[in-house]
Design a protein around this motif. Structure first.
Motif, PDB file in Angstrom:
ATOM      1  N   ARG A  31       1.071  -1.159   0.115  1.00 17.47           N
ATOM      2  CA  ARG A  31      -0.058  -0.073  -0.008  1.00 17.47           C
ATOM      3  C   ARG A  31       0.915   1.379   0.057  1.00 17.47           C
ATOM      4  O   ARG A  31       1.733   1.600   0.827  1.00 17.47           O
ATOM      5  CB  ARG A  31      -0.878   0.105   1.145  1.00 17.47           C
ATOM      6  CG  ARG A  31      -1.790   1.254   1.383  1.00 17.47           C
ATOM      7  CD  ARG A  31      -2.777   0.854   2.520  1.00 17.47           C
ATOM      8  NE  ARG A  31      -2.071   0.900   4.017  1.00 17.47           N
ATOM      9  CZ  ARG A  31      -1.469   2.099   4.314  1.00 17.47           C
ATOM     10  NH1 ARG A  31      -1.585   3.353   4.322  1.00 17.47           N
ATOM     11  NH2 ARG A  31      -0.658   1.783   5.770  1.00 17.47           N
ATOM     12  N   VAL A  33       1.145   5.678  -0.356  1.00 19.14           N
ATOM     13  CA  VAL A  33       0.087   6.797  -0.224  1.00 19.14           C
ATOM     14  C   VAL A  33       0.774   8.038  -1.155  1.00 19.14           C
ATOM     15  O   VAL A  33       2.001   8.316  -1.010  1.00 19.14           O
ATOM     16  CB  VAL A  33       0.175   7.283   1.217  1.00 19.14           C
ATOM     17  CG1 VAL A  33      -0.476   8.559   1.450  1.00 19.14           C
ATOM     18  CG2 VAL A  33      -0.084   6.148   2.089  1.00 19.14           C
ATOM     19  N   GLU A  68      -3.430   5.137  -2.287  1.00 19.69           N
ATOM     20  CA  GLU A  68      -4.120   6.028  -1.582  1.00 19.69           C
ATOM     21  C   GLU A  68      -3.560   7.212  -1.818  1.00 19.69           C
ATOM     22  O   GLU A  68      -2.526   7.742  -1.625  1.00 19.69           O
ATOM     23  CB  GLU A  68      -4.155   5.727   0.008  1.00 19.69           C
ATOM     24  CG  GLU A  68      -4.563   4.361   0.433  1.00 19.69           C
ATOM     25  CD  GLU A  68      -4.456   4.223   1.873  1.00 19.69           C
ATOM     26  OE1 GLU A  68      -4.193   5.349   2.619  1.00 19.69           O
ATOM     27  OE2 GLU A  68      -4.704   3.103   2.337  1.00 19.69           O
ATOM     28  N   ARG A  70      -4.091  11.315  -0.983  1.00 15.08           N
ATOM     29  CA  ARG A  70      -4.252  12.168  -0.253  1.00 15.08           C
ATOM     30  C   ARG A  70      -3.786  13.440  -0.487  1.00 15.08           C
ATOM     31  O   ARG A  70      -2.495  13.776  -0.216  1.00 15.08           O
ATOM     32  CB  ARG A  70      -3.710  11.825   1.241  1.00 15.08           C
ATOM     33  CG  ARG A  70      -4.065  10.353   1.918  1.00 15.08           C
ATOM     34  CD  ARG A  70      -3.549   9.987   3.028  1.00 15.08           C
ATOM     35  NE  ARG A  70      -3.696   8.697   3.595  1.00 15.08           N
ATOM     36  CZ  ARG A  70      -3.581   8.002   4.716  1.00 15.08           C
ATOM     37  NH1 ARG A  70      -3.042   8.739   5.557  1.00 15.08           N
ATOM     38  NH2 ARG A  70      -3.996   6.674   4.830  1.00 15.08           N
TER      39      ARG A  70
END
Length: 309
Positions: A31, A33, A68, A70
């Motif tokens: 994962r 970011v 992800e 952001r």
């Protein structure tokens, strides 16, 4: 394109084989970011490329890879640092960052390293003194191309202005410095004004309008970010000086492309946001897999004109 595909295939084959030796029992999801400078359509394109890379890697390796996104609501270093710190606390496989200020972001970038979170920067040179890969265009070359095109458009003579973007951002500052160097080469070209838009189209439009009013003999504009040329183009159009005030923009936002089609801007020296997101994920995946990564990945520059569009 064939060469690029061959290189990527070779990269995957080498890395996957090595990963299977070093991490034979590790099939846990990865994962990452992705943290841009600010909420912005240009970074939506970066995210599209990043998501495509995650899907490709998941399919090629059989290991789930997710990204992800952001984005800070404003181009504020403290806000971006807070997002970085929150991301570190979740222990991701890596962080992909477009720094607003190398000095201002330094402590959080070092925090990521100390916590064992791999860091990759995109749309920016690699930070000095850190073992971090940078992914992006040659930003000095991009600014130089734009400035040289503008000088040619105005016949190597006249008053010009620069919209600076976020002055602390490494890529924006580098473009501005290289644009200024171009103008200094020509004795009859005079830099009369600079604006700061902080990656906001609305701010760029307001500042450009004020500069156009203050400098009635203004001959042309260059910019340092993706928002700047759109706001500048809007100001040129609203002032009724389309064709009189020349503009060479940056990047490939839809609004920028429309300004070229409408003849408000002559062209744009465009980096490739989708490609930056794509290769930033590939590099982050390599790092998370225990592989060495290059110091810099140059994703290239496109020259967008009415004929090429």
């Amino acid at each position: 394109m064939k060469k690029a595909c061959f290189l990527l295939s070779a990269l995957l084959a080498t890395s996957v084989c090595t990963m299977h030796v070093a991490h034979a029992d590790d099939h846990a999801p990865l994962r990452f970011v992705l943290i841009p400078k600010v909420v912005h359509p240009w970074f939506d394109k970066v995210n599209n490329g990043a998501q495509a890379a995650a899907q490709m890697l998941s399919k090629a390796t059989g290991r789930q890879v997710t990204v992800e996104y952001r984005a800070p609501q404003s181009a504020d270093v403290s806000v971006q640092n807070d997002i970085i710190e929150r991301a570190i606390a979740t222990h991701p496989s890596g962080i992909l960052l477009d720094p607003l200020d190398e000095k201002g972001n330094r402590s959080t970038m070092e925090e990521a390293a100390s916590e064992g979170v791999g860091l990759t920067v995109f749309d920016s040179p690699a930070p000095e003194g850190m073992d971090v890969t940078g992914v992006g265009a040659d930003f000095c070359e991009q600014g130089t191309i734009a400035a040289e095109r503008l000088v040619a458009l105005i016949g190597k003579k006249g008053d010009v202005a620069i919209m600076m973007g976020v002055p602390t951002a490494p890529n924006h500052a580098l473009r501005a410095a290289c644009e200024k160097k171009v103008f200094e080469k020509y004795p009859d070209v005079k830099l009369v004004a600079t604006g700061i838009d902080n990656d906001s189209i609305e701010t760029a439009q307001k500042q450009a309008s004020a500069i156009i009013q203050a400098h009635p003999n203004l001959a042309g504009w260059v910019t340092c970010d993706a928002s700047g040329p759109v706001g500048v183009g809007q100001a040129i159009r609203e002032s009724g000086q389309t064709g009189k005030i020349k503009e060479v923009g940056l990047d490939n936002l839809n609004d920028m492309i429309q300004l070229i089609k409408d003849g408000v801007a002559e062209s744009s020296a465009s980096s490739r946001p989708e490609m930056q997101g794509y290769w930033a994920v590939v590099v982050a995946w390599q790092k998370a897999s225990g592989q060495k990564t290059p110091k810099y990945v140059d994703t290239g520059i496109d020259i967008l004109t009415k004929s090429s569009l």
